[in-house]
Design a protein around this motif. Sequence first.
Motif, PDB file in Angstrom:
ATOM      1  N   LEU A  28      11.429   8.460  -6.869  1.00 54.63           N
ATOM      2  CA  LEU A  28      11.644   8.001  -8.244  1.00 54.63           C
ATOM      3  C   LEU A  28      13.127   7.995  -8.599  1.00 54.63           C
ATOM      4  O   LEU A  28      13.625   7.043  -9.224  1.00 54.63           O
ATOM      5  N   VAL A  29      13.837   9.047  -8.211  1.00 53.15           N
ATOM      6  CA  VAL A  29      15.267   9.133  -8.504  1.00 53.15           C
ATOM      7  C   VAL A  29      16.017   7.966  -7.861  1.00 53.15           C
ATOM      8  O   VAL A  29      16.849   7.307  -8.500  1.00 53.15           O
ATOM      9  N   GLU A  30      15.719   7.697  -6.598  1.00 55.96           N
ATOM     10  CA  GLU A  30      16.371   6.587  -5.908  1.00 55.96           C
ATOM     11  C   GLU A  30      15.992   5.244  -6.522  1.00 55.96           C
ATOM     12  O   GLU A  30      16.792   4.301  -6.535  1.00 55.96           O
ATOM     13  N   GLY A  31      14.768   5.169  -7.035  1.00 56.49           N
ATOM     14  CA  GLY A  31      14.350   3.942  -7.719  1.00 56.49           C
ATOM     15  C   GLY A  31      15.241   3.618  -8.903  1.00 56.49           C
ATOM     16  O   GLY A  31      15.649   2.472  -9.098  1.00 56.49           O
ATOM     17  N   PHE A  32      15.567   4.634  -9.678  1.00 55.18           N
ATOM     18  CA  PHE A  32      16.467   4.424 -10.817  1.00 55.18           C
ATOM     19  C   PHE A  32      17.891   4.150 -10.352  1.00 55.18           C
ATOM     20  O   PHE A  32      18.592   3.296 -10.913  1.00 55.18           O
ATOM     21  N   LYS A  33      18.336   4.863  -9.343  1.00 55.43           N
ATOM     22  CA  LYS A  33      19.712   4.694  -8.871  1.00 55.43           C
ATOM     23  C   LYS A  33      19.964   3.298  -8.318  1.00 55.43           C
ATOM     24  O   LYS A  33      21.017   2.709  -8.539  1.00 55.43           O
ATOM     25  N   THR A  34      18.986   2.766  -7.594  1.00 57.76           N
ATOM     26  CA  THR A  34      19.167   1.467  -6.950  1.00 57.76           C
ATOM     27  C   THR A  34      18.832   0.291  -7.859  1.00 57.76           C
ATOM     28  O   THR A  34      19.114  -0.856  -7.521  1.00 57.76           O
ATOM     29  N   GLY A  35      18.186   0.565  -8.995  1.00 56.99           N
ATOM     30  CA  GLY A  35      17.778  -0.515  -9.881  1.00 56.99           C
ATOM     31  C   GLY A  35      16.383  -1.042  -9.582  1.00 56.99           C
ATOM     32  O   GLY A  35      15.914  -1.962 -10.262  1.00 56.99           O
ATOM     33  N   LYS A  59       0.824  -1.209   0.000  1.00 63.61           N
ATOM     34  CA  LYS A  59       0.000   0.000   0.000  1.00 63.61           C
ATOM     35  C   LYS A  59       0.858   1.259   0.000  1.00 63.61           C
ATOM     36  O   LYS A  59       0.331   2.363  -0.144  1.00 63.61           O
ATOM     37  N   THR A  60       2.168   1.088   0.202  1.00 63.46           N
ATOM     38  CA  THR A  60       3.084   2.223   0.196  1.00 63.46           C
ATOM     39  C   THR A  60       4.295   1.891  -0.666  1.00 63.46           C
ATOM     40  O   THR A  60       4.564   0.719  -0.965  1.00 63.46           O
ATOM     41  N   TRP A  61       5.041   2.925  -1.027  1.00 65.95           N
ATOM     42  CA  TRP A  61       6.240   2.728  -1.834  1.00 65.95           C
ATOM     43  C   TRP A  61       7.279   1.857  -1.108  1.00 65.95           C
ATOM     44  O   TRP A  61       7.801   0.904  -1.693  1.00 65.95           O
ATOM     45  N   PRO A  62       7.596   2.110   0.168  1.00 66.61           N
ATOM     46  CA  PRO A  62       8.549   1.243   0.879  1.00 66.61           C
ATOM     47  C   PRO A  62       8.090  -0.210   0.949  1.00 66.61           C
ATOM     48  O   PRO A  62       8.916  -1.129   0.855  1.00 66.61           O
ATOM     49  N   GLU A  63       6.790  -0.433   1.118  1.00 71.01           N
ATOM     50  CA  GLU A  63       6.278  -1.801   1.143  1.00 71.01           C
ATOM     51  C   GLU A  63       6.479  -2.476  -0.213  1.00 71.01           C
ATOM     52  O   GLU A  63       6.761  -3.681  -0.284  1.00 71.01           O
ATOM     53  N   MET A  64       6.352  -1.705  -1.281  1.00 74.15           N
ATOM     54  CA  MET A  64       6.555  -2.262  -2.615  1.00 74.15           C
ATOM     55  C   MET A  64       8.030  -2.645  -2.820  1.00 74.15           C
ATOM     56  O   MET A  64       8.330  -3.699  -3.391  1.00 74.15           O
ATOM     57  N   VAL A  65       8.932  -1.797  -2.339  1.00 73.46           N
ATOM     58  CA  VAL A  65      10.364  -2.109  -2.427  1.00 73.46           C
ATOM     59  C   VAL A  65      10.678  -3.390  -1.657  1.00 73.46           C
ATOM     60  O   VAL A  65      11.395  -4.275  -2.145  1.00 73.46           O
ATOM     61  N   ALA A  66      10.137  -3.506  -0.445  1.00 76.28           N
ATOM     62  CA  ALA A  66      10.389  -4.687   0.381  1.00 76.28           C
ATOM     63  C   ALA A  66       9.793  -5.946  -0.247  1.00 76.28           C
ATOM     64  O   ALA A  66      10.399  -7.023  -0.216  1.00 76.28           O
ATOM     65  N   ALA A  67       8.592  -5.801  -0.836  1.00 71.04           N
ATOM     66  CA  ALA A  67       7.948  -6.954  -1.470  1.00 71.04           C
ATOM     67  C   ALA A  67       8.771  -7.470  -2.638  1.00 71.04           C
ATOM     68  O   ALA A  67       8.924  -8.682  -2.825  1.00 71.04           O
ATOM     69  N   CYS A  68       9.336  -6.559  -3.408  1.00 69.85           N
ATOM     70  CA  CYS A  68      10.136  -6.991  -4.558  1.00 69.85           C
ATOM     71  C   CYS A  68      11.389  -7.733  -4.103  1.00 69.85           C
ATOM     72  O   CYS A  68      11.786  -8.725  -4.721  1.00 69.85           O
ATOM     73  N   ALA A  69      12.001  -7.275  -3.021  1.00 71.01           N
ATOM     74  CA  ALA A  69      13.202  -7.952  -2.517  1.00 71.01           C
ATOM     75  C   ALA A  69      12.884  -9.399  -2.139  1.00 71.01           C
ATOM     76  O   ALA A  69      13.679 -10.308  -2.407  1.00 71.01           O
ATOM     77  N   LYS A  70      11.708  -9.619  -1.550  1.00 73.22           N
ATOM     78  CA  LYS A  70      11.335 -10.976  -1.162  1.00 73.22           C
ATOM     79  C   LYS A  70      11.048 -11.852  -2.383  1.00 73.22           C
ATOM     80  O   LYS A  70      11.382 -13.035  -2.405  1.00 73.22           O
ATOM     81  N   VAL A  71      10.417 -11.265  -3.381  1.00 74.65           N
ATOM     82  CA  VAL A  71      10.131 -12.030  -4.596  1.00 74.65           C
ATOM     83  C   VAL A  71      11.418 -12.381  -5.327  1.00 74.65           C
ATOM     84  O   VAL A  71      11.589 -13.504  -5.833  1.00 74.65           O
ATOM     85  N   LYS A  72      12.351 -11.442  -5.377  1.00 71.17           N
ATOM     86  CA  LYS A  72      13.608 -11.697  -6.089  1.00 71.17           C
ATOM     87  C   LYS A  72      14.465 -12.743  -5.376  1.00 71.17           C
ATOM     88  O   LYS A  72      15.391 -13.303  -5.978  1.00 71.17           O
ATOM     89  N   ALA A  73      14.146 -13.026  -4.112  1.00 74.02           N
ATOM     90  CA  ALA A  73      14.861 -14.081  -3.387  1.00 74.02           C
ATOM     91  C   ALA A  73      14.377 -15.471  -3.789  1.00 74.02           C
ATOM     92  O   ALA A  73      15.017 -16.473  -3.471  1.00 74.02           O
ATOM     93  N   LEU A  74      13.246 -15.527  -4.504  1.00 76.00           N
ATOM     94  CA  LEU A  74      12.720 -16.794  -4.992  1.00 76.00           C
ATOM     95  C   LEU A  74      13.415 -17.196  -6.291  1.00 76.00           C
ATOM     96  O   LEU A  74      13.793 -16.328  -7.087  1.00 76.00           O
ATOM     97  N   PRO A  75      13.547 -18.472  -6.549  1.00 73.09           N
ATOM     98  CA  PRO A  75      14.112 -18.897  -7.845  1.00 73.09           C
ATOM     99  C   PRO A  75      13.302 -18.360  -9.026  1.00 73.09           C
ATOM    100  O   PRO A  75      13.859 -17.952 -10.047  1.00 73.09           O
ATOM    101  N   GLU A  76      11.968 -18.306  -8.860  1.00 75.57           N
ATOM    102  CA  GLU A  76      11.102 -17.842  -9.951  1.00 75.57           C
ATOM    103  C   GLU A  76      11.190 -16.340 -10.171  1.00 75.57           C
ATOM    104  O   GLU A  76      10.833 -15.843 -11.235  1.00 75.57           O
TER     105      GLU A  76
END
Length: 440
Positions: free
Chosen positions: A250-257, A180-197
């Motif tokens: 947005l700027v940090e989003g691009f910087k961090t990938g 529901k927030t931008w930080p939650e979205m960042v954290a969710a992606c980190a967990k998904v990227k930890a999966l093989p899929e």
Amino acid sequence: MRFERSHTRKAVALAVVSSLVLLTAACGGGDDGGSGNNGSGGALEGRGPIKFATGKDTSGNLKNQVDAWNTQHPDEKVEVAELPESADQQRNQMISNAQIKSTEFSVLNLDVVWTAEFAANRWITELPQDQFPDLGKLLPTTVDTAKYRDKLYAVPVTSDGGLLYYRKDLLDKAGVEVPKTWPEMVAACAKVKALPEGKAINCYAGQFEKYEGLTVNFSEAVNGAGGVVVGDDGKPNVDTPEALAGLTALVEGFKTGFIPKAAITYQEEPGRRAFQDGNLLFHRNWPYVYALANKTDGSSKIAGKFAVAALPGLSGPGVSTLGGHNYAISEFATNKATAADFIKFMSSEERQKANVEKTSQAPTWASLYDDPALNKQFPYLAPLKASIASAKSRPKVVKYGDVTTAIQEAAYGALKQPAEKDPKQTLTDLQTKLSSLITQ
């Protein structure tokens, strides 16, 4: 960004704009084109074939809608003039035709934010409100986009609110809730990227190419952080802590990938294709994407694997920029009576429902958001209705082309790597630029 300039030199700009406003208020438009200006009480005259100027039909359903009209009106057929996919190029072409008072286009499919500019410059005809009795049945925010100085110049046919598309299968696999927030979205992606899929998937993309979509995405970032681009007083307000927080995210989003480098080139369609090809976990786009991404003909790799949620904000719910399209009559058109009837036909509840069923584009009829069959087919309609009701408009200014260009250039310069300026200096300079363009 290549915009046609419809204003004179700065030395006389204020005088010209003032004259245009006075002329518009006095008579609602020019008397070029032979049919006469029709004002709030006049008749729209002339019948026969007309040409409908619209952006590229990515939905594939426009032909069906126009064919339905042509079948019923064999002596007043509508020819579609399909303009480029880019909104900026569509606007440029329409303005070019208007500046030479061309009669080629009869009905114009305008982005909602162009109404003020086209009306003030007398490129579109004021419409008699009593000839469009269904306006009261449309979402009020959409009707507001069709007016300039409280006079009707267009009819809203589709609306739009930004939505967050996400890979439900991958979020479920990672055991995370919809952010529901931008930080939650960042954290969710980190967990998904930890999966093989999810190892190779990119996290998020919106529309960040230097065009109108960037104005929308920048505005949503600012609004989602509690700021505004232009305040209720009509003055720019981007040199604020809230706007800085939104742009910095947005700027940090691009910087961090978190936002992939390729997204700096994304308009709506490249982003949609990246999401459909399984390359994005989260994607900000419009409702039309839903039907295309859910196709089972092999064009989408994620059919049945995604869902839709409200846009996240920086620390709470996000705020969508109001989108959509209005149909207007060119001031220089002949056969304006036919043009008006075509607009009424295309904006009717029946035609809008048929369009939603085929394309998932957001309608302007309030009743369609509560239709049980449509809600079963498109479960995001209820939250979308709320999103549109609370959406914020882009600046309603006569010099909209100059204003959106300034926003795009500033935001793009901050987002691209290496950046031209840091976010703080970007917004300070943008505030100065907008203040010179937006005059009361």
